[in-house]
Scaffold this active site. Structure first.
Site, PDB file in Angstrom:
ATOM      1  N   HIS A  12       0.794  -1.144   0.130  1.00 15.57           N
ATOM      2  CA  HIS A  12      -0.088  -0.049   0.076  1.00 15.57           C
ATOM      3  C   HIS A  12       1.076   1.370   0.045  1.00 15.57           C
ATOM      4  O   HIS A  12       1.794   1.309   1.105  1.00 15.57           O
ATOM      5  CB  HIS A  12      -0.774   0.143   1.312  1.00 15.57           C
ATOM      6  CG  HIS A  12      -1.907   1.094   1.161  1.00 15.57           C
ATOM      7  ND1 HIS A  12      -3.003   1.283   0.564  1.00 15.57           N
ATOM      8  CD2 HIS A  12      -1.638   2.622   1.795  1.00 15.57           C
ATOM      9  CE1 HIS A  12      -3.685   2.257   0.935  1.00 15.57           C
ATOM     10  NE2 HIS A  12      -2.980   3.197   1.447  1.00 15.57           N
ATOM     11  N   CYS A  13       0.722   1.892  -0.844  1.00 20.24           N
ATOM     12  CA  CYS A  13       1.509   3.382  -0.953  1.00 20.24           C
ATOM     13  C   CYS A  13       0.906   4.444  -0.633  1.00 20.24           C
ATOM     14  O   CYS A  13      -0.101   4.997  -1.464  1.00 20.24           O
ATOM     15  CB  CYS A  13       2.034   3.418  -2.436  1.00 20.24           C
ATOM     16  SG  CYS A  13       3.153   4.921  -2.843  1.00 20.24           S
ATOM     17  N   PRO A  14       1.143   4.964   0.392  1.00 22.87           N
ATOM     18  CA  PRO A  14       0.325   6.556   0.685  1.00 22.87           C
ATOM     19  C   PRO A  14       0.502   7.428  -0.280  1.00 22.87           C
ATOM     20  O   PRO A  14      -0.256   8.325  -0.256  1.00 22.87           O
ATOM     21  CB  PRO A  14       1.221   6.794   2.204  1.00 22.87           C
ATOM     22  CG  PRO A  14       2.419   6.329   2.121  1.00 22.87           C
ATOM     23  CD  PRO A  14       2.067   4.693   1.470  1.00 22.87           C
TER      24      PRO A  14
END
Length: 285
Positions: free
Chosen positions: A125-127
């Site tokens: 998951h890439c913010p």
């Protein structure tokens, strides 16, 4: 804090820094008739365009979300085993039952705690994109890293040259600021790109590498170093999951097939839960 803040901040920094670079650095170079910078400027602008396009595609493309199923209603389904064992390319793999989504997760699928949904071929998951990176947008994510590296390197080099030839030094503050920003981010970006090149070579995701799921040469999903890159760049875009067809009504739901498109499919006889993993079509490469 808003979950989309890192994404908005990254987008603003990217566009603002490039705008300052175009307004001050590029304009100053075009007035310098001693060197022809037009080819370099064109490459830099093309790199920015591809960076922005792939950034937005990564952020807004469905990464491979598996829609949640309804909770089991039959009495015997309340005691569903936590794991099922399957064989993929002669390698034993465990499929875990997801209590949130109410199905056994297909191979390489993980539940994202940030998005609260199962993602096929979950990488991370890439913010900064406010999205997961998975089966349907990994190609865009890797292309974004590649073009961002080119764009940052060219921008930094041109800004440093511009600052070096300007007398006095402080007469071109915008170029100096952009050069400093590029210097601060270029090494993490190139490091991340190098890491994902190594992952593709091994046929692994970030999640699989971090959790050491396939130590040694036991990875059932790799197609070989060269074919891993060909498969990643040349395979057709997987279709979105719009629904599932239950394949076995007498046992807890093991996996599902898509109504349309290609994907993981169970064999017609699923007594041994043997799964056929999609392979690259050599004729389409």
């Amino acid at each position: 804090m808003c979950k989309a803040f890192p994404f908005i901040a990254a987008l603003v920094i990217l566009i603002t820094a490039t705008g300052v670079y175009n307004a001050f650095t590029i304009r100053g170079l075009l007035n310098d008739e001693s060197i022809n910078f037009i080819p370099i400027i064109i490459i830099s602008e093309i790199a920015f365009l591809f960076t922005l396009v792939n950034f937005l595609q990564t952020a807004f493309t469905d990464p491979g979300v598996l829609p949640k199923e309804k909770p089991p209603i039959e009495e015997n389904e309340f005691h569903i085993p936590l794991f099922k064992t399957v064989t993929i390319n002669s390698v034993t793999v465990r499929l875990k039952y997801c209590d949130t989504c109410n199905f056994y997760r297909p191979p390489r699928t993980s539940h994202c705690s940030m998005c609260n949904r199962c993602i096929e071929n979950f990488d991370h998951h890439c913010p900064w994109i406010n999205n997961c990176v998975g089966k349907r947008n990994y190609k865009y994510f890797f292309s974004f890293l590649m073009w961002l590296s080119v764009h940052t390197l060219l921008t930094m080099a041109i800004c440093i040259y511009r600052v070096a030839v300007v007398k006095p030094l402080w007469s071109d503050i915008p170029s100096l600021v952009v050069a400093i920003i590029c210097f601060l981010v270029v090494f993490p970006i190139i490091g991340l790109l190098t890491f994902h090149i190594a992952l593709i070579r091994m046929g692994l995701t970030t999640n699989e590498q971090v959790t050491h799921k396939f130590p040694g040469s036991n990875n059932p999903y790799t197609h070989g170093c060269w074919m891993n890159f060909v498969y990643m760049f040349c395979k057709p875009q997987p279709l979105r999951y719009t629904g599932y067809t239950e394949l076995c009504k007498t046992k807890p739901r093991l996996a599902f097939k898509k109504n349309t498109g290609k994907g993981y499919k169970l064999q017609s006889d699923i007594s041994d839960y043997s799964i056929q993993v999609e392979t690259p079509e050599l004729t389409n490469v």
